[in-house]
Design a protein around this motif. Structure first.
Motif, PDB file in Angstrom:
ATOM      1  N   VAL A 141      30.107  45.438 126.326  1.00 34.57           N
ATOM      2  CA  VAL A 141      30.971  46.458 126.920  1.00 34.57           C
ATOM      3  C   VAL A 141      30.759  47.783 126.207  1.00 34.57           C
ATOM      4  O   VAL A 141      30.361  47.827 125.043  1.00 34.57           O
ATOM      5  CB  VAL A 141      32.462  46.063 126.853  1.00 34.57           C
ATOM      6  CG1 VAL A 141      32.703  44.742 127.560  1.00 34.57           C
ATOM      7  CG2 VAL A 141      32.958  46.004 125.410  1.00 34.57           C
ATOM      8  N   LEU A 201      32.827  51.244 125.149  1.00 32.46           N
ATOM      9  CA  LEU A 201      34.158  51.828 124.975  1.00 32.46           C
ATOM     10  C   LEU A 201      34.018  53.293 124.568  1.00 32.46           C
ATOM     11  O   LEU A 201      33.162  53.644 123.748  1.00 32.46           O
ATOM     12  CB  LEU A 201      34.946  51.096 123.892  1.00 32.46           C
ATOM     13  CG  LEU A 201      35.306  49.629 124.130  1.00 32.46           C
ATOM     14  CD1 LEU A 201      36.077  49.082 122.927  1.00 32.46           C
ATOM     15  CD2 LEU A 201      36.143  49.477 125.387  1.00 32.46           C
ATOM     16  N   LEU A 239      37.535  51.346 128.358  1.00 32.07           N
ATOM     17  CA  LEU A 239      36.333  50.719 128.907  1.00 32.07           C
ATOM     18  C   LEU A 239      35.609  51.668 129.852  1.00 32.07           C
ATOM     19  O   LEU A 239      36.219  52.223 130.764  1.00 32.07           O
ATOM     20  CB  LEU A 239      36.700  49.449 129.683  1.00 32.07           C
ATOM     21  CG  LEU A 239      36.830  48.137 128.916  1.00 32.07           C
ATOM     22  CD1 LEU A 239      37.429  47.068 129.820  1.00 32.07           C
ATOM     23  CD2 LEU A 239      35.464  47.676 128.404  1.00 32.07           C
TER      24      LEU A 239
END
Length: 215
Positions: free
Chosen positions: A188, A190, A201
């Motif tokens: 992911v 961020l 996110l």
């Protein structure tokens, strides 16, 4: 979350734990978990960090503080502008392949000096000294991609650089790409805001979109 020393959480559980810690930090109610003598002793023989965090070296981006975590929780790799070389790739792969971390996080932030320097270099500023030029060269593709998409705001360019880093990591690392394809790991991106401390996110690979929205 289960004890990461003895049990491996899922990618979703790891992301939830990370973001819950960030909410505590933002609210001014940190718990400072896993920072006592007992945890120190427990991590001597082994480590099982629940996340690999690859972030910018900016002094305001101390991972264990902004995500309210402690010893043995995060395997942290940092470079200016979160630019990647073989050492970074090897370190991230070690966290996933050897330490079994189920989550890889690319952490960027607003007012990033590396992105600002790159934008200025592309606008014709005087060349940066020494190896700073290497950092600028590695950020340049992200800035050019942002400009090609009509993105001009510095903070929006930072988010594009985070997304580009996620994609580049999976393109360059077969170890990581296979772990994501197998469902063992998620990656992911961020984006951290310096003023309020929130981590948002901006890119998700290896988690269903519906799951990512709910986290």
């Amino acid at each position: 979350m289960t004890d990461s020393i003895t049990n491996t959480p899922t990618p979703e559980e790891s992301l939830r734990t990370l973001l819950a810690g960030n909410r505590r930090f933002v609210d001014g109610s940190p718990e400072h978990p896993n920072q006592d003598a007992a945890r120190r002793a427990a991590t001597v023989p082994t480590q099982r960090p629940f996340a690999v965090l690859f972030g910018c070296s900016d002094s305001r981006l101390a991972a264990e503080i902004i995500f309210d975590r402690g010893l043995g929780d995060l395997f942290v790799v940092r470079t200016a502008g979160h630019v990647m070389g073989p050492e970074v790739l090897g370190s991230i792969e070690y966290g996933v392949a050897v330490l079994d971390s189920p989550l890889v996080v690319i952490l960027g932030h607003d007012q990033c000096g590396a992105v600002a320097a790159t934008c200025e270099a592309l606008d014709g500023a005087a060349p940066a000294p020494g190896f700073i030029r290497d950092v600028i060269e590695r950020v340049t593709p992200s800035v050019l991609a942002a400009h090609a998409a009509g993105i001009e705001s510095r903070d929006a360019i930072v988010e594009e650089h985070i997304k580009q880093t996620v994609d580049l990591l999976l393109d360059r690392s077969r170890v990581l790409a296979e772990a994501v394809d197998a469902g063992r790991t998620a990656v992911v991106g961020l984006s951290y805001r310096l003023a309020d401390g929130t981590a948002r996110l901006v890119s998700v690979r290896g988690l269903d979109d519906a799951v990512a929205v709910q986290v």
